[in-house]
Design an enzyme around this catalytic site. Structure first.
Site, PDB file in Angstrom:
ATOM      1  N   TYR B 428       0.819  -1.229   0.000  1.00  0.00           N
ATOM      2  CA  TYR B 428       0.000   0.000   0.000  1.00  0.00           C
ATOM      3  C   TYR B 428       0.843   1.264   0.000  1.00  0.00           C
ATOM      4  O   TYR B 428       2.043   1.218   0.170  1.00  0.00           O
ATOM      5  CB  TYR B 428      -1.104  -0.030   1.059  1.00  0.00           C
ATOM      6  CG  TYR B 428      -0.819  -0.095   2.544  1.00  0.00           C
ATOM      7  CD1 TYR B 428       0.421   0.115   3.092  1.00  0.00           C
ATOM      8  CD2 TYR B 428      -1.893  -0.356   3.404  1.00  0.00           C
ATOM      9  CE1 TYR B 428       0.595   0.078   4.471  1.00  0.00           C
ATOM     10  CE2 TYR B 428      -1.707  -0.407   4.790  1.00  0.00           C
ATOM     11  CZ  TYR B 428      -0.463  -0.181   5.305  1.00  0.00           C
ATOM     12  OH  TYR B 428      -0.281  -0.215   6.657  1.00  0.00           O
ATOM     13  N   GLU B 429       0.193   2.359  -0.322  1.00  0.00           N
ATOM     14  CA  GLU B 429       0.898   3.642  -0.553  1.00  0.00           C
ATOM     15  C   GLU B 429       1.941   3.507  -1.659  1.00  0.00           C
ATOM     16  O   GLU B 429       2.962   4.191  -1.657  1.00  0.00           O
ATOM     17  CB  GLU B 429       1.564   4.168   0.724  1.00  0.00           C
ATOM     18  CG  GLU B 429       0.712   4.147   1.979  1.00  0.00           C
ATOM     19  CD  GLU B 429      -0.618   4.848   1.832  1.00  0.00           C
ATOM     20  OE1 GLU B 429      -0.790   5.621   0.876  1.00  0.00           O
ATOM     21  OE2 GLU B 429      -1.524   4.608   2.665  1.00  0.00           O
TER      22      GLU B 429
END
Lengths: 592, 592
Positions: B428-429
């Site tokens: 994620y990110e």
């Protein structure tokens, strides 16, 4: 949703017939079976696994084994699958002829081991432990025990377990406190608690044979005082029929990170009836037959779980469209993105290396039966295969999640299960540190690196063979009679030769450094795992080197071969360089 | 049972006051705060985290977030903990002065970030996203939006989310299809589905502010057509009181491998009311402020989760007795076994490197505010910190399991949770591949390696400093006025200088190789992750080099310092050599 399981039939055909320069199956069986026959067996097993075992894998994870009123209940479908597995003869296939089994060569059993584990690792553990116990009883049990227990294990009617660990005796088996007290009738009363007993109780077969390590009254302290016992879940009447329940109960079932379908039991022995296997005090040696079998089996499990995760990542990457793919026109699946392709090649090249080493080692054990001079090298590879392949498999399942992006973190996608299942492999059947201690202590330092040198000499022979391939390709190209494929083969062979030669040199240096620590054992043991990994990575590079040589010798399947060349080249660029970093670590010894 | 959380106060005291050769907190605040003040803040946060957040970590995992009648319910205790967190001022502490916050320097916020994540990563995600949104709104929101929304985020009364991903728009944000149609009143009607929305719904605060990336009618295709909108869960009346529910609903909650206490939502926008943030078409740039903040925050999360797993492994290894320990007399805990010690040192040396780089990068961003020439280097480090630290953390949590042996695989032990929680971080990110594309594309190839060369020059300056330390120790020893400690410092400094110098040379070569691929971008992108990891490992070695120099300059805390020397020496022997292997991989480009 896991993808359908695709058994790696083409790889086994290559490994049996070509990779090692001859038909290893024909050699092992004196021509009774050929590589082609063995490939048929693999294909049949693959079909069975894909249709019967694989469909239960996810449900087994979700439902898990449960303890109900003192008895373990396996997930729905496991009992039926086990019956089908037995009826198809897959348990008997594993057993040696001396035990009444089919006596398949090790190379074939390696393939079967991978397939059972790939399709359903939790289920396969039952088979793996039963197989290990068959080998242990075949080596040491009396005729009476063979007749009563071994025959039932070989037929698959009963299953086997391995009872070593206790709360205060894990890695240190010498601390085992379970007692076996002799009775007048020649049996023993076993009392104590065993933990982490895989498939220690279940409802898929009518009886379970526990192989138990225990201490007898007056026996010496430590490992020398341990003996081996058979203790059935249900007692066996003199006429062979089943009698009363034995005094062994399942007091708890572990709640684990993975392999939920495999019941991990805490067993309590309350003067349970057991029978001595082999000599008093010979317990560890007897159990070691089973443990050795299980450790090699872990190599196959590692390959299986890793390949299943890879297959799922490949299927996702081939299907998923996301973003413009660099250097490709039109719509392309993410498998074409450079970094996704890198991850897939990384996994594929490692899986091939693990699979090939598994076959090589299993075949080496077969050859050692007629040529005991080969036994040290075969045994040298056991901790390497177990340690390196299982550590690799953990990393591989992590890569498989990464290929999925955010979807990989969602349980329903199914790939996270492999990541959870895989994590136990570097722990059970001896942690990686235990493997590395065995490797450096018994198998490297004790003989001053003689066995390691055998391996390096063989790797260097492959370097010479690769140079010959590269040279022939160059000569052919100079003569103008070469196609593009042979040119590519030559280029890959040349690079592989250079890389493998440097890797072997680093490995020789690391081995000398390690032996140099003989007087300061903490230095050696503080870098034993890096040394084990170094040899594993090198062995993997060697397997790819052999594959390149084999591809050059068989130019009849160009497309398939090109894939093998890509994997070999990738392994040389991405995995093999780790050897040099690890050699630097080995040289450092223990950090003060 | 997880062990009690021990905040790493001593490490932060060292990083703030000594490691970088000056008081970085005093520099950043013009003397308003000193390293000592900052350490007090860290200690206070640590106490809060240990007593309020850490006790909820395991229960949060077991209970998880649930979707009940369309609303998300967080695990028991989360709402009370959030209120206490807000009341203690920890949300406001994160916000810049311009937004009404305390304006703590980056180096201190780095420490806080680690601590929230270490004590309870699932909980900390709420803080991390709110903090990111505060920075994004502070940079781009109108006065009206600042007054209505930003002030409530800074006070902690409301929380923030980041809405980017859609089923067909993950990594490729240009494919976003959510539409924002202007209404007559100046607001927008937002329609579409967003997935993987962290803390997308919950019951711990009275309102949630969604920051949504959406397309406006007639906007150009791709990323250029995206704008940024604020859409609250509950509409806000003109007088600031809360009104009706907005038309955004939680249609599903994901069942994930880890971070179960953090609700991951599928949100459906059905003409929900939203307000434009910044300019039309400026969505990606606006979101990038939040994303950049979140990526740096991931570095702190990686350090936090890794340290928590390490703490648990250390506690277990210090307590557990098993087997005779090589080279030690009497009974010793397994922490003294050479390979367990190796695993613990491996984790500790990596955690220190990650923690130090986090502080360094956060401080560099502060310095860049007054010296924009530093900004390229600060931004250069964002993908490295995010990519390297999160990949490391996954490996570290695996090592923490390994230290526990079989107990590590049992969920009740608690260490498996970190392994499960950590796995999302490299995804994620922005996945590691996204980080590495950012690194090589925008930050290396575009400026022909100029920023990378700045880093290498700084590393080489540290090499010179280490040589000076080694030389001074030698000179002192020759003059006979040196104690054992200074001698050890000199020896470690000498080894560190040699290793770091070679690593920097490999990194320079790899950078040149990468730039050499400018005309064949697939070659560069196929080795971008290995290149990122190379720079991360090098940066970690640099941090340890700085630590050794600092230890030599401050010989007042010998025992503490000896620990730092051991970690630096270990890192140089076990982690830093990876740079050379990775450089060889980078040179290979894409495997054909």
């Amino acid at each position: 949703m896991a993808t359908e399981y695709q058994p790696p039939v083409a790889d086994y055909a290559f490994l049996y017939g070509e990779a090692f320069g001859l038909d290893v199956v024909a050699r092992a069986t004196g021509g009774e079976l050929t590589a082609e026959d063995a490939t048929d067996i693999i294909a049949g097993a693959g079909e069975f696994a894909a249709s019967v075992l694989a469909p239960l894998q996810e449900a087994g994870d979700r439902e898990g084994a449960r303890l109900v009123d003192g008895d373990v209940r396996l997930p729905a479908g496991f009992a039926e699958a086990y019956r089908a597995f037995v009826e198809a003869g897959w348990v008997t296939a594993e057993a040696p002829v001396s035990a009444g089994g089919d006596g398949l060569p090790g190379s074939v059993r390696a393939g079967l081991g991978e397939i059972w584990n790939a399709s359903n690792a939790a289920f396969a553990l039952c088979w793996l432990l039963t197989a290990g116990q068959i080998h242990a009883l075949d080596a040491a049990a009396s005729d009476a025990l063979r007749e009563t227990y071994l025959s039932k294990l070989v037929s698959g009617e009963w299953t086997g377990t391995m009872n070593l660990t206790e709360p205060d005796a894990g890695t240190d088996l010498g601390a085992i406190r379970t007692m076996a007290t002799p009775r007048e009738d020649g049996s023993y009363a076993i009392r104590g608690q065993k933990i982490f007993i895989t498939w220690g109780d279940h409802d898929v077969a009518e009886n379970i044979v526990h192989l138990v390590l225990a201490r007898t009254p007056g026996a010496p302290d430590g490992a020398k005082g341990l003996s081996l016992f058979v203790a059935p879940r249900v007692l066996v009447n003199p006429d062979g029929t089943l009698g009363a329940r034995n005094a062994v109960t399942t007091v708890a079932l572990e709640h684990k990170l993975g392999i939920h379908g495999s019941p991990t039991c805490v067993l309590s022995y309350e003067d349970a009836t057991g029978y001595l296997v082999g000599e008093l005090g010979g317990g560890l040696a007897g159990m070691f037959v089973m443990m050795n079998s299980a450790r090699i089996g872990m190599g196959f499990q590692a390959t299986g779980i890793a390949d299943r995760a890879l297959q799922q990542a490949q299927a996702y990457a081939a299907d998923r469209i996301q973003g413009r793919v660099l250097g490709r026109d039109g719509v392309a699946p993410i498998a074409e993105h450079p970094d996704v392709r890198r991850l897939l090649l990384s996994m594929r090249s490692d899986v091939f290396a693990m699979r090939a080493l598994g076959v090589y080692v299993a075949d080496l054990f077969d050859r050692a039966e007629s040529d005991p001079a080969l036994l040290p090298l075969a045994e040298f590879f056991v901790p390497i295969l177990k340690g390196w392949a299982t550590e690799n498999a953990v990393a591989l399942t992590s890569d498989a999640i990464q290929v999925h992006g955010g979807m990989g973190f969602i349980e329903e996608t199914g790939v996270a299960q492999h990541y959870r299942d895989a994590r136990i492999m570097p722990i059970y059947e001896g942690t990686t540190a235990i493997q590395s201690n065995d490797l450096i202590g018994r198998k490297v330092i004790r003989n001053q690196g003689a066995t390691a040198a055998e391996l390096f000499a063989q790797v260097e022979q492959t370097v010479a063979d690769l140079r010959a391939v590269a040279g022939a390709a160059d000569a052919g190209a100079a003569a103008g009679d070469e196609g593009a494929t042979a040119g590519a083969t030559g280029a890959v062979a040349g690079r592989a030769a250079d890389r493998l030669e440097r890797a072997a040199a680093s490995a020789r240096r690391a081995t000398a450094d390690l032996i140099g620590f003989a007087e300061s054992p903490r230095d050696a043991h503080a870098v034993s795992v890096p040394y084990l990994m170094l040899l594993g990575v090198l062995a993997g590079g060697w397997m790819h080197g052999l594959a390149v040589v084999a591809v050059a010798a068989h130019d009849d399947a160009a497309a398939e071969d090109a894939g093998r060349l890509t994997l070999a080249d990738f392994y040389g660029a991405h995995h093999l360089p780790r050897v040099h970093a690890l050699a630097e670590t080995v040289a450092s010894g223990e950090t003060a």
